[in-house]
Design a protein around this motif. Structure first.
Motif, PDB file in Angstrom:
ATOM      1  N   GLU A   1      -1.011  -7.745   3.511  1.00 58.51           N
ATOM      2  CA  GLU A   1      -2.204  -8.579   3.292  1.00 58.51           C
ATOM      3  C   GLU A   1      -1.896  -9.754   2.359  1.00 58.51           C
ATOM      4  O   GLU A   1      -2.380 -10.867   2.572  1.00 58.51           O
ATOM      5  CB  GLU A   1      -3.327  -7.720   2.702  1.00 58.51           C
ATOM      6  CG  GLU A   1      -4.584  -8.460   2.379  1.00 58.51           C
ATOM      7  CD  GLU A   1      -5.435  -8.780   3.592  1.00 58.51           C
ATOM      8  OE1 GLU A   1      -6.252  -9.716   3.479  1.00 58.51           O
ATOM      9  OE2 GLU A   1      -5.280  -8.128   4.632  1.00 58.51           O
ATOM     10  N   LEU A   2      -1.068  -9.503   1.353  1.00 58.16           N
ATOM     11  CA  LEU A   2      -0.773 -10.540   0.359  1.00 58.16           C
ATOM     12  C   LEU A   2       0.495 -11.323   0.659  1.00 58.16           C
ATOM     13  O   LEU A   2       0.835 -12.264  -0.058  1.00 58.16           O
ATOM     14  CB  LEU A   2      -0.676  -9.919  -1.036  1.00 58.16           C
ATOM     15  CG  LEU A   2      -1.941  -9.230  -1.562  1.00 58.16           C
ATOM     16  CD1 LEU A   2      -1.692  -8.652  -2.944  1.00 58.16           C
ATOM     17  CD2 LEU A   2      -3.117 -10.187  -1.578  1.00 58.16           C
TER      18      LEU A   2
ATOM     19  N   ARG B   1      -7.777  -7.552  -7.108  1.00 54.13           N
ATOM     20  CA  ARG B   1      -7.765  -7.323  -5.659  1.00 54.13           C
ATOM     21  C   ARG B   1      -6.807  -6.194  -5.291  1.00 54.13           C
ATOM     22  O   ARG B   1      -7.135  -5.324  -4.483  1.00 54.13           O
ATOM     23  CB  ARG B   1      -7.376  -8.606  -4.936  1.00 54.13           C
ATOM     24  CG  ARG B   1      -7.435  -8.507  -3.443  1.00 54.13           C
ATOM     25  CD  ARG B   1      -7.189  -9.859  -2.804  1.00 54.13           C
ATOM     26  NE  ARG B   1      -7.163  -9.725  -1.368  1.00 54.13           N
ATOM     27  CZ  ARG B   1      -6.608 -10.596  -0.570  1.00 54.13           C
ATOM     28  NH1 ARG B   1      -6.049 -11.688  -1.065  1.00 54.13           N
ATOM     29  NH2 ARG B   1      -6.618 -10.418   0.729  1.00 54.13           N
ATOM     30  N   VAL B   2      -5.621  -6.192  -5.898  1.00 51.85           N
ATOM     31  CA  VAL B   2      -4.641  -5.141  -5.633  1.00 51.85           C
ATOM     32  C   VAL B   2      -5.200  -3.780  -6.049  1.00 51.85           C
ATOM     33  O   VAL B   2      -5.108  -2.806  -5.294  1.00 51.85           O
ATOM     34  CB  VAL B   2      -3.310  -5.443  -6.360  1.00 51.85           C
ATOM     35  CG1 VAL B   2      -2.381  -4.242  -6.329  1.00 51.85           C
ATOM     36  CG2 VAL B   2      -2.630  -6.660  -5.736  1.00 51.85           C
TER      37      VAL B   2
ATOM     38  N   SER C   1      -6.268 -10.729 -13.629  1.00 47.15           N
ATOM     39  CA  SER C   1      -6.358 -11.881 -12.731  1.00 47.15           C
ATOM     40  C   SER C   1      -7.060 -11.449 -11.444  1.00 47.15           C
ATOM     41  O   SER C   1      -7.162 -10.249 -11.140  1.00 47.15           O
ATOM     42  CB  SER C   1      -4.961 -12.403 -12.393  1.00 47.15           C
ATOM     43  OG  SER C   1      -4.285 -11.459 -11.573  1.00 47.15           O
ATOM     44  N   ASP C   2      -7.543 -12.417 -10.694  1.00 42.68           N
ATOM     45  CA  ASP C   2      -8.201 -12.105  -9.418  1.00 42.68           C
ATOM     46  C   ASP C   2      -7.261 -11.320  -8.516  1.00 42.68           C
ATOM     47  O   ASP C   2      -7.676 -10.354  -7.860  1.00 42.68           O
ATOM     48  CB  ASP C   2      -8.647 -13.385  -8.706  1.00 42.68           C
ATOM     49  CG  ASP C   2      -9.816 -14.057  -9.404  1.00 42.68           C
ATOM     50  OD1 ASP C   2     -10.523 -13.393 -10.194  1.00 42.68           O
ATOM     51  OD2 ASP C   2     -10.032 -15.257  -9.160  1.00 42.68           O
ATOM     52  N   ARG C   3      -6.005 -11.728  -8.479  1.00 39.79           N
ATOM     53  CA  ARG C   3      -5.033 -11.042  -7.617  1.00 39.79           C
ATOM     54  C   ARG C   3      -4.839  -9.587  -8.053  1.00 39.79           C
ATOM     55  O   ARG C   3      -4.813  -8.682  -7.229  1.00 39.79           O
ATOM     56  CB  ARG C   3      -3.703 -11.777  -7.642  1.00 39.79           C
ATOM     57  CG  ARG C   3      -2.651 -11.127  -6.774  1.00 39.79           C
ATOM     58  CD  ARG C   3      -1.340 -11.864  -6.874  1.00 39.79           C
ATOM     59  NE  ARG C   3      -0.363 -11.296  -5.955  1.00 39.79           N
ATOM     60  CZ  ARG C   3       0.917 -11.475  -6.052  1.00 39.79           C
ATOM     61  NH1 ARG C   3       1.397 -12.238  -7.018  1.00 39.79           N
ATOM     62  NH2 ARG C   3       1.743 -10.935  -5.204  1.00 39.79           N
ATOM     63  N   ASP C   4      -4.694  -9.370  -9.361  1.00 43.12           N
ATOM     64  CA  ASP C   4      -4.508  -8.010  -9.853  1.00 43.12           C
ATOM     65  C   ASP C   4      -5.728  -7.141  -9.547  1.00 43.12           C
ATOM     66  O   ASP C   4      -5.592  -5.988  -9.141  1.00 43.12           O
ATOM     67  CB  ASP C   4      -4.224  -8.010 -11.357  1.00 43.12           C
ATOM     68  CG  ASP C   4      -2.842  -8.543 -11.703  1.00 43.12           C
ATOM     69  OD1 ASP C   4      -2.056  -8.861 -10.776  1.00 43.12           O
ATOM     70  OD2 ASP C   4      -2.538  -8.642 -12.911  1.00 43.12           O
TER      71      ASP C   4
END
Length: 72
Positions: A48-49, A30-31, A25-28
């Motif tokens: 940040e999140l 990004r992390v 996913s985009d979030r993963d």
């Protein structure tokens, strides 16, 4: 004897890892980017999140486990 580039040994794993990372996913993604490319701490990523350091720790554990399964 040709000069050996230390990055040469990393090319094959990067090629294998790229499709698995694209499926995140985009979030993963990004992390992973913040942790391993920008060298942020888990606490910084959490700030940040908007989540706790512990949540980031668990998230990273899950992401890395999923990537290992995909590469196996």
């Amino acid at each position: 004897i040709p000069d050996e580039d230390p990055e040469d040994g990393a090319l094959e794993p990067r090629i294998a890892l790229a499709p698995a990372v694209r499926r995140l996913s985009d979030r993963d993604r990004r992390v992973i980017y913040m942790r391993f490319f920008e060298d942020h701490t888990q606490a910084e990523i959490g700030d940040e999140l908007g989540v706790t350091q512990m949540q980031i720790s668990r998230l990273l554990e899950r992401i890395l486990r999923d990537l290992r399964v995909q590469l196996a």
